[in-house]
Design an enzyme around this catalytic site. Sequence first.
Site, PDB file in Angstrom:
ATOM      1  CE  LYS A 153       1.982  26.097 -37.480  1.00  0.00           C
ATOM      2  NZ  LYS A 153       3.084  25.720 -38.228  1.00  0.00           N
ATOM      3  CG  HIS A 192      -3.806   1.323 -45.158  1.00  0.00           C
ATOM      4  ND1 HIS A 192      -4.233   0.129 -45.671  1.00  0.00           N
ATOM      5  CD2 HIS A 192      -3.731   2.174 -46.212  1.00  0.00           C
ATOM      6  CE1 HIS A 192      -4.399   0.238 -46.972  1.00  0.00           C
ATOM      7  NE2 HIS A 192      -4.110   1.476 -47.337  1.00  0.00           N
ATOM      8  CG  ASN A 242      21.584  30.584 -27.456  1.00  0.00           C
ATOM      9  OD1 ASN A 242      21.148  29.466 -27.213  1.00  0.00           O
ATOM     10  ND2 ASN A 242      21.418  31.175 -28.614  1.00  0.00           N
ATOM     11  N   GLY A 243      23.541  28.094 -25.816  1.00  0.00           N
ATOM     12  CA  GLY A 243      24.344  27.033 -26.427  1.00  0.00           C
ATOM     13  C   GLY A 243      24.705  25.978 -25.403  1.00  0.00           C
ATOM     14  CE  LYS A 295       9.521  32.310 -35.635  1.00  0.00           C
ATOM     15  NZ  LYS A 295       8.531  31.275 -36.002  1.00  0.00           N
ATOM     16  CB  CYS A 325      18.626  31.128 -23.978  1.00  0.00           C
ATOM     17  SG  CYS A 325      18.898  29.539 -23.221  1.00  0.00           S
ATOM     18  CD1 TRP A 329      12.192  26.392 -24.851  1.00  0.00           C
ATOM     19  CD2 TRP A 329      13.967  25.089 -25.224  1.00  0.00           C
ATOM     20  NE1 TRP A 329      11.740  25.185 -25.333  1.00  0.00           N
ATOM     21  CE2 TRP A 329      12.801  24.363 -25.571  1.00  0.00           C
ATOM     22  CE3 TRP A 329      15.195  24.454 -25.362  1.00  0.00           C
ATOM     23  CZ2 TRP A 329      12.832  23.071 -26.060  1.00  0.00           C
ATOM     24  CZ3 TRP A 329      15.232  23.153 -25.853  1.00  0.00           C
ATOM     25  CH2 TRP A 329      14.058  22.480 -26.197  1.00  0.00           C
ATOM     26  CD  GLU A 376       2.860  23.805 -41.227  1.00  0.00           C
ATOM     27  OE1 GLU A 376       3.694  22.935 -40.913  1.00  0.00           O
ATOM     28  OE2 GLU A 376       2.831  24.927 -40.693  1.00  0.00           O
ATOM     29  CD  GLU A 416       3.722  24.340 -34.107  1.00  0.00           C
ATOM     30  OE1 GLU A 416       4.863  24.158 -33.656  1.00  0.00           O
ATOM     31  OE2 GLU A 416       3.526  24.738 -35.258  1.00  0.00           O
ATOM     32  NE  ARG A 446      17.319  33.364 -29.494  1.00  0.00           N
ATOM     33  CZ  ARG A 446      17.773  33.058 -30.698  1.00  0.00           C
ATOM     34  NH1 ARG A 446      17.219  33.588 -31.760  1.00  0.00           N
ATOM     35  NH2 ARG A 446      18.780  32.238 -30.844  1.00  0.00           N
TER      36      ARG A 446
HETATM   37  C1  G6P Z   1      11.126  25.123 -34.233  1.00  0.00           C
HETATM   38  C2  G6P Z   1       9.892  25.976 -34.418  1.00  0.00           C
HETATM   39  C3  G6P Z   1       9.107  25.516 -35.651  1.00  0.00           C
HETATM   40  C4  G6P Z   1      10.022  25.538 -36.871  1.00  0.00           C
HETATM   41  C5  G6P Z   1      11.264  24.676 -36.659  1.00  0.00           C
HETATM   42  C6  G6P Z   1      12.289  24.859 -37.772  1.00  0.00           C
HETATM   43  O1  G6P Z   1      10.767  23.855 -33.826  1.00  0.00           O
HETATM   44  O2  G6P Z   1       9.066  25.910 -33.268  1.00  0.00           O
HETATM   45  O3  G6P Z   1       8.025  26.400 -35.867  1.00  0.00           O
HETATM   46  O4  G6P Z   1       9.315  25.073 -37.978  1.00  0.00           O
HETATM   47  O5  G6P Z   1      11.920  25.059 -35.439  1.00  0.00           O
HETATM   48  O6  G6P Z   1      12.760  26.166 -37.738  1.00  0.00           O
HETATM   49  P1  G6P Z   1      13.465  26.916 -38.934  1.00  0.00           P
HETATM   50  O7  G6P Z   1      13.855  28.244 -38.379  1.00  0.00           O
HETATM   51  O8  G6P Z   1      14.662  26.082 -39.321  1.00  0.00           O
HETATM   52  O9  G6P Z   1      12.485  27.028 -40.038  1.00  0.00           O
END
Ligand code: G6P
Length: 588
Positions: free
Chosen positions: A471, A490, A100-101, A583, A7, A74, A467, A474, A32
Amino acid sequence: MLVLWMCGIIGFKGKGNAGKIIFEGLKRLEYRGYDSWGIALNSAGLEILRKPGKIGSLPAAFEGGSLGIGHTRWATHGGVNEKNAHPQLSNNRKIAVVHNGIIENFLELKKFLSSHGFSFASETDTEVIPNLIQFHLAEGLSFREAVRKTLLQLDGYYAIAAVLEGSGTIIGARNGSPLVAGLGRNEFFIASDIPAFMPHTRKVVFLDDREIVELDDSIKVFSVDSGLEIKKKVQRMHWSIEQVKKGNFAHFMLKEISEQPDAIEKAAMQDPARLKKIAGIIGKADNVFFVGCGTSYHACVSAEYAFSEIAGKSVKAVLASEFARHIKSLSEKSVVVAVSQSGETIDLLETVRAAKEKKAKIVSVVNVAGSSLPRMSDETIMMNSGPEICVLSTKSYTAQLAVMLLLAFSLCGRAAEGRCIIRKAAEKAAETIRKSLPAAKKLAKKLSKKQDIFLIGRGNAFPSALEGALKIKEVSYIHAEGFAGAELKHGTIALIEKGVPVIAFMTSESEKQITSNAMEVKARGAFLIGIGEKKSEIFDEFFEIGGCDEAALIPRIIPVQLLAYYLALERRLDPDKPRNLAKSVTVK
Ligand code: G6P
């Protein structure tokens, strides 16, 4: 039921407008977590506001005050409702805590408190904290000492902020979850991340694990274990206020996509001597692992290709959560390169802890200064991308790619040339944004109702496909998958039928083979989208990216980032805050 949190927390003490300042700060921390939010203001009494859902509007009655704390949540377990939202209160309603935690021994602590007549109103682990503080205050301890004694009883990772009715101070603490203090002019802050208070001050104190911070008429830091005061360094952040505001952009995602040329350039501005030293450490190692999560992991997979193709050095990319099986192969001759935007992702921090025990060298590639990862590393390369607010990683990804390439170039003595190639990639990134934005917007209209999108790439375009798929899914919630060009046939080719979109990354090295793979799906009716340096007639749509040699992987991802953004808009979704995501993932 167990409730885990990942959070955003904030605390403010100043001369007025506390509610408004905390509320605005929470909005900047919403990346967050955004399941529910709340504020505790210490004015005449302790005023509590708790709401499920994304941050809404602040009632006028909560705008003022001079001291308070706030939280945006979160949740991974437990209901998203008012009673589980923070702040959590003590039984006597005089102590409020945001957290948070996770408190691992909360059941045991609940039992202890219950045996002393305490009751619980929520399903959270957090609720034990204000109640333990109440318990220790009743023993005659000061507020700070009562919090400290409470912290000594907690097992697990946390960052907290606590207020006591009428006390005039805020007490914060960290152990494993991020917490930073901010020093303004007669205004003091604590928060999970700097953007929360950036419009007010850029003078910060980074807290270390097992430290308590007291916000009164100054900021004081103490050890959780000894209670003794610790002198901390005040640092000045160079991020600008504009970087944490949307400016003329509708969303942070579009703003951050647009900031990439600058972010790539900045990532490439590393001290050549340090790079050489770090590349040397990697070069001499018996085994090298690039470790990350999510998008950062995809940058690690690109490093596998870059090191082998540019420098002839074999390195291995591993997901942090899957690293345990490699621990046995680590020694003092191993290097772990930990890649992370936030520097706080728990799976990565655990990997680094385990690797350190095996005496492996730790090199980190990080964006957020003062985060946990650099403090655990032997060497750190800062990406210097500035704050990334959108939950999706965009500019931090291309900055990571720039750092990976630079390291590979440095390893084979081509650092200066590598820097020029990356600069060229930054220019090509700007050109790609300009040229592909209108086409991506148009294409999103065509694809917004599709169920699946497949992406293929060969060689160093394979991680681009991974990647790109991440994108798209998500942010638009459309199912997307990335494959190595030849792999689709395959199995997954069974899903290709008329109109299914397939995005193919064309690279100069794999032009012929990827063209064959593209033709295979076209023959089954796929709607074919190409991304590459040379337009070809086989495609229904094509995004042209300018050539930039070994750094072509940088501009190549941009059309997909833009497509993902516009797909979200077409589907009326908020690109900055996709559902269920956060994030910074600080729980396992
Ligand atoms: C979360 C975010 C992703 C990110 C990942 C790793 O899942 O939503 O966008 O790539 O964490 O985060 P970091 O801060 O370690 O790059």
